[in-house]
Design a protein around this motif. Structure first.
Motif, short mmCIF file in Angstrom:
data_model
loop_
_atom_site.label_atom_id
_atom_site.label_comp_id
_atom_site.label_asym_id
_atom_site.label_seq_id
_atom_site.Cartn_x
_atom_site.Cartn_y
_atom_site.Cartn_z
N LEU A 120 0.78 -1.14 0.16
CA LEU A 120 -0.12 0.19 -0.03
C LEU A 120 0.91 1.05 -0.01
CD1 LEU A 120 -3.09 1.15 0.31
CD2 LEU A 120 -2.52 1.19 2.72
N VAL A 121 0.80 2.06 -0.85
CA VAL A 121 1.46 3.43 -1.18
C VAL A 121 0.63 4.54 -0.64
CG1 VAL A 121 2.79 4.91 -2.58
CG2 VAL A 121 2.93 2.27 -3.05
N ASP A 122 1.00 5.28 0.40
CA ASP A 122 0.07 6.49 0.72
C ASP A 122 1.10 7.52 1.27
OD1 ASP A 122 -1.69 8.22 1.63
OD2 ASP A 122 -2.78 6.96 3.18
N LEU A 123 1.13 8.51 0.04
CA LEU A 123 1.90 10.03 0.26
C LEU A 123 1.05 10.95 1.00
CD1 LEU A 123 3.79 10.02 -3.09
CD2 LEU A 123 4.27 9.13 -1.05
N ASN A 124 -0.28 10.71 1.17
CA ASN A 124 -0.93 11.95 1.94
C ASN A 124 -1.00 11.65 3.44
OD1 ASN A 124 -2.82 13.62 2.71
ND2 ASN A 124 -4.77 12.23 1.84
#
Length: 107
Positions: A88-92
């Protein structure tokens, strides 16, 4: 047994990807994470400027990395390569809540 595993991350600013990194749990040490940070820096260049500096990149990310993944399942296991893992990629950093949906379809 042949099946499909599907994963959908949401709301729309979290993405899924396959990683071939040695330790997918340490995002900052992954070359792919560094490449995304280079492509989408957390600075003030984004027109969508609410939230913390760089928040606009979270809205651009789905154009590069989708919020879903569909993978084959063979013999009851995800059919991944030796070093691959689903990430899972989450930059927020402005929203700490995510919903991830999983589906398993047999055939």
């Amino acid at each position: 047994m042949l099946a499909l595993f599907a994963m959908l991350a949401g709301p729309a600013m979290a993405q899924t990807t396959l990683s071939a990194e040695s330790d997918a749990s340490v995002a900052e040490e992954q070359p792919s994470y560094a490449a995304l940070a280079d492509l989408l820096p957390a600075d003030d260049r984004w027109r969508h400027r609410h939230g913390t500096p760089g928040h606009g990149r979270s809205h651009v990310m789905p154009a590069l990395v989708p919020p879903y993944a569909t993978l084959p399942v063979l013999g009851g296991r995800l059919a991944l390569g030796t070093w691959q893992s689903l990430c899972l990629v989450d930059l927020n950093v402005d929203n700490h809540e995510r919903e991830v949906r999983f589906s398993f379809l047999t055939g």
